[in-house]
Write a protein that holds these residues in place. Structure first.
Motif, mmCIF file in Angstrom:
data_model
loop_
_atom_site.group_PDB
_atom_site.id
_atom_site.type_symbol
_atom_site.label_atom_id
_atom_site.label_comp_id
_atom_site.label_asym_id
_atom_site.label_seq_id
_atom_site.Cartn_x
_atom_site.Cartn_y
_atom_site.Cartn_z
ATOM 1 N N GLY A 1 0.789 -1.218 0.000
ATOM 2 C CA GLY A 1 0.000 0.000 0.000
ATOM 3 C C GLY A 1 0.823 1.272 0.000
ATOM 4 N N THR A 2 0.150 2.364 0.308
ATOM 5 C CA THR A 2 0.789 3.685 0.303
ATOM 6 C C THR A 2 0.852 4.316 1.689
ATOM 7 N N ILE A 3 0.582 3.524 2.731
ATOM 8 C CA ILE A 3 0.657 4.095 4.076
ATOM 9 C C ILE A 3 2.090 4.453 4.446
ATOM 10 N N VAL A 4 3.059 3.746 3.863
ATOM 11 C CA VAL A 4 4.459 4.162 3.946
ATOM 12 C C VAL A 4 5.026 4.132 2.535
ATOM 13 N N SER A 5 6.098 4.841 2.321
ATOM 14 C CA SER A 5 6.705 4.923 0.993
ATOM 15 C C SER A 5 7.613 3.723 0.717
ATOM 16 N N GLN A 6 8.000 3.600 -0.531
ATOM 17 C CA GLN A 6 8.971 2.571 -0.895
ATOM 18 C C GLN A 6 10.285 2.793 -0.168
ATOM 19 N N GLN A 7 10.622 4.050 0.077
ATOM 20 C CA GLN A 7 11.853 4.358 0.809
ATOM 21 C C GLN A 7 11.798 3.811 2.229
ATOM 22 N N VAL A 8 10.665 3.976 2.901
ATOM 23 C CA VAL A 8 10.518 3.443 4.251
ATOM 24 C C VAL A 8 10.632 1.923 4.238
ATOM 25 N N ARG A 9 10.005 1.277 3.252
ATOM 26 C CA ARG A 9 10.116 -0.183 3.160
ATOM 27 C C ARG A 9 11.574 -0.603 2.973
ATOM 28 N N LEU A 10 12.293 0.142 2.161
ATOM 29 C CA LEU A 10 13.703 -0.172 1.945
ATOM 30 C C LEU A 10 14.504 0.004 3.227
ATOM 31 N N TRP A 11 14.245 1.073 3.952
ATOM 32 C CA TRP A 11 14.925 1.284 5.230
ATOM 33 C C TRP A 11 14.668 0.119 6.182
ATOM 34 N N MET A 12 13.437 -0.323 6.247
ATOM 35 C CA MET A 12 13.091 -1.413 7.161
ATOM 36 C C MET A 12 13.788 -2.705 6.770
ATOM 37 N N ASP A 13 13.864 -2.967 5.480
ATOM 38 C CA ASP A 13 14.315 -4.275 5.003
ATOM 39 C C ASP A 13 15.824 -4.413 4.877
ATOM 40 N N THR A 14 16.539 -3.288 4.838
ATOM 41 C CA THR A 14 17.994 -3.354 4.662
ATOM 42 C C THR A 14 18.643 -3.928 5.918
ATOM 43 N N VAL A 15 19.365 -5.011 5.741
ATOM 44 C CA VAL A 15 20.015 -5.684 6.868
ATOM 45 C C VAL A 15 21.507 -5.389 6.833
ATOM 46 N N GLU A 16 21.968 -4.617 7.788
ATOM 47 C CA GLU A 16 23.389 -4.327 7.888
ATOM 48 C C GLU A 16 24.101 -5.470 8.604
ATOM 49 N N THR A 17 25.392 -5.532 8.485
ATOM 50 C CA THR A 17 26.174 -6.621 9.067
ATOM 51 C C THR A 17 25.872 -6.789 10.554
ATOM 52 N N GLY A 18 25.508 -7.987 10.929
ATOM 53 C CA GLY A 18 25.247 -8.286 12.331
ATOM 54 C C GLY A 18 23.902 -7.831 12.841
#
Length: 387
Positions: free
Chosen positions: A303-320
Motif C-alpha cells: 500500500g501507500t501508508i508508507v513509501s517505498q523508501q521506508v520499506r527499503l529502510w526497514m528491510d535493509t540488513v546491515e552486518t550483524g
C-alpha cells in the motif's frame, strides 16, 4: 505449485476489505491472477502444528495483497467458554515493534531525515541534561535495530536496576543517565530501545504536523498520553482500514484472555493499564487480531501508508543486524514475533511478509506445547505450501 484464484479467494478478499473503515481498496495495486503458494496447504500445516497444543490460536494468510486463508481453533477464554477466532483481539506483545518502527520511519522521512539521523536533538531537554555522552552519537537506526548498546548494558544489570529502566518517561530518563551507549554497537535485542523510539516519534510528529488541532505536545510528557499510539491510528491504521487499536481492552468482560498453558483454568487480559499505559505502543501493548495483523502487513508491503523508501529502510540488513522493525530474517522473510506473560496469562504472536509474495500472521493465547516459535511455524508453513 501454481493454482488459479477462484471465487473462494475473491470472497476472502471482500471479507478482508470489509474490516475496519477508510479508503482501504485505494491503496492496493492490481493483484496477480496466479498464486505461487498453495495457501490451503499452509493452513493445513498450521492447524496440524497447533491443534491440541495451545489454548487457542488464529492465523491469516494473504498472497499478492489478497486474503487467501484464515483459520482458528480453541478457546478465547475459559471462564466463558468462548471460541478463539481470526477476529479475536488480544495483546500482541513485542510484535508491536514492527508497527512502531514503520511509524517512526514514516515521520522520519516526513521530517526530511534518514535512519542515520542522530536522535539527540529530538530528546526532551531534561533527558539530555542528565544523559551519558554516548547518547549524542545514537542514531534512529540504532534504536530501531537494537544496535545502541542498551541491550548489553541493561542485560548486565541486576533486576533492581533493570526495574528502574522501565519504558515510562522516568525509566527512560534514568536509563539514559547510566547507560554507556553509542552508534553501531553489536545487535542485542532490548525493549528499552523502543521506549526511546516513542520519545523521538512524538518530537518529530510535533515538528511535521500541519494540523494544529491535533495538539501534539512539543515534547513527550511524564505520565502523558501515548502519542505513538495516536500517530499509528491516525496515519497507519486508519488509512489501511484497521479499526482503532488501543493497549486497553475494548470489552474486558468478553475479550480474549491469555492463558499460561493450554490447560489453564484462568486467564488474563494482559492489557497495559494503569501507570503502564504511558508506555503503550512502544515495545509492546497493541491489541490486534490475526486479521488485523495480516491486513497491516498487506498495506505495509503493497500500500501507500508508507513509501517505498521506508520499506527499503526497514528491510535493509546491515552486518550483524536484522533490519529495522524485524527480528526474523531468513530466505526472503521479514517478520517480528512476540512473547509476553505476566505469570497469569501468556500470548505468543508473529506477523510478517514471507517468500512468494505472502503475508501471514499467527496469534496464540497461551504457550505452545513443545515451545515452537510462531515465526518459525509461519515460515515452515509457507515453505511446506511452496513445495
Amino acid at each position: 505449485m501454481r493454482i488459479k484464484r477462484g471465487s473462494l479467494v475473491a470472497g476472502a478478499v471482500a471479507a478482508l476489505l470489509a474490516v475496519g473503515a477508510g479508503s482501504a481498496q485505494a491503496d492496493l495495486g492490481a493483484p496477480s491472477t496466479l498464486a505461487e503458494v498453495d495457501t490451503a496447504k499452509a493452513a493445513q500445516y498450521l492447524h496440524s502444528s497447533l491443534n491440541g497444543k495451545a489454548m487457542g490460536y488464529a492465523f491469516a494468510i494473504a498472497e499478492d495483497g489478497l486474503l487467501a486463508q484464515k483459520g482458528s481453533d480453541g478457546t478465547a477464554r475459559v471462564d466463558k467458554g468462548t471460541s478463539f477466532t481470526p477476529n479475536s483481539r488480544i495483546e500482541i506483545a513485542s510484535a508491536t515493534k514492527n508497527v512502531v518502527a514503520a511509524a517512526l520511519l514514516k515521520v522520519t522521512e516526513a521530517a526530511g531525515l534518514t535512519p542515520d539521523a542522530l536522535i539527540w536533538p529530538y530528546l526532551p531537554p531534561d533527558m539530555r541534561s542528565t544523559a551519558t555522552a554516548g547518547w549524542q552519537s545514537v542514531k534512529i537506526k540504532d534504536i530501531l535495530g537494537h544496535t545502541s548498546g542498551l541491550g548489553q548494558f541493561i542485560g548486565s544489570q541486576p533486576k533492581s536496576e533493570q526495574d528502574k529502566m522501565n519504558a515510562r518517561y522516568d525509566g527512560i530518563k534514568y536509563a539514559m543517565s547510566v547507560a554507556p551507549v553509542g552508534t553501531g554497537q553489536a545487535y542485542d535485542y532490548e525493549n528499552e530501545n523502543y521506549a526511546v523510539a516513542r520519545v523521538v516519534l512524538t518530537r518529530l510528529w510535533y515538528l511535521t504536523e500541519t494540523d494544529p488541532s491535533v495538539g501534539v505536545p512539543q515534547w513527550i510528557q511524564p505520565g502523558g498520553a501515548p502519542w505513538s499510539l495516536a500517530y499509528i491510528n491516525r496515519y497507519l491504521f486508519k488509512p489501511a482500514g484497521i479499526a482503532a487499536v488501543d493497549c486497553l481492552s475494548a470489552d474486558p468482560q468478553n475479550d480474549a484472555l491469555g492463558h499460561m498453558t493450554r490447560t489453564s483454568q484462568t486467564g488474563n487480559l494482559l492489557e497495559m493499564s494503569g501507570v503502564a499505559y504511558e508506555a503503550c505502543a512502544s515495545y509492546r501493548g497493541l491489541r490486534m487480531s490475526a486479521i488485523d495483523l495480516v491486513r497491516w502487513q498487506v498495506y505495509l508491503r503493497h500500500g501507500t501508508i508508507v513509501s517505498q523508501q521506508v520499506r527499503l529502510w526497514m528491510d535493509t540488513v546491515e552486518t550483524g543486524a536484522k533490519g529495522l522493525g524485524w527480528t526474523y530474517v531468513a530466505n526472503g522473510t521479514r517478520a517480528h514475533g512476540g512473547d509476553y506473560n505476566n505469570t497469569l496469562g501468556r500470548v505468543v504472536t508473529c506477523h510478517g511478509k514471507f517468500t512468494d509474495n505472502v503475508e501471514a500472521s499467527l496469534v496464540v493465547n497461551s504457550g505452545i506445547d513443545g515451545g515452537a516459535n510462531p515465526c518459525s511455524l509461519l515460515a515452515a508453513a509457507i515453505q511446506y505450501a511452496s513445495s
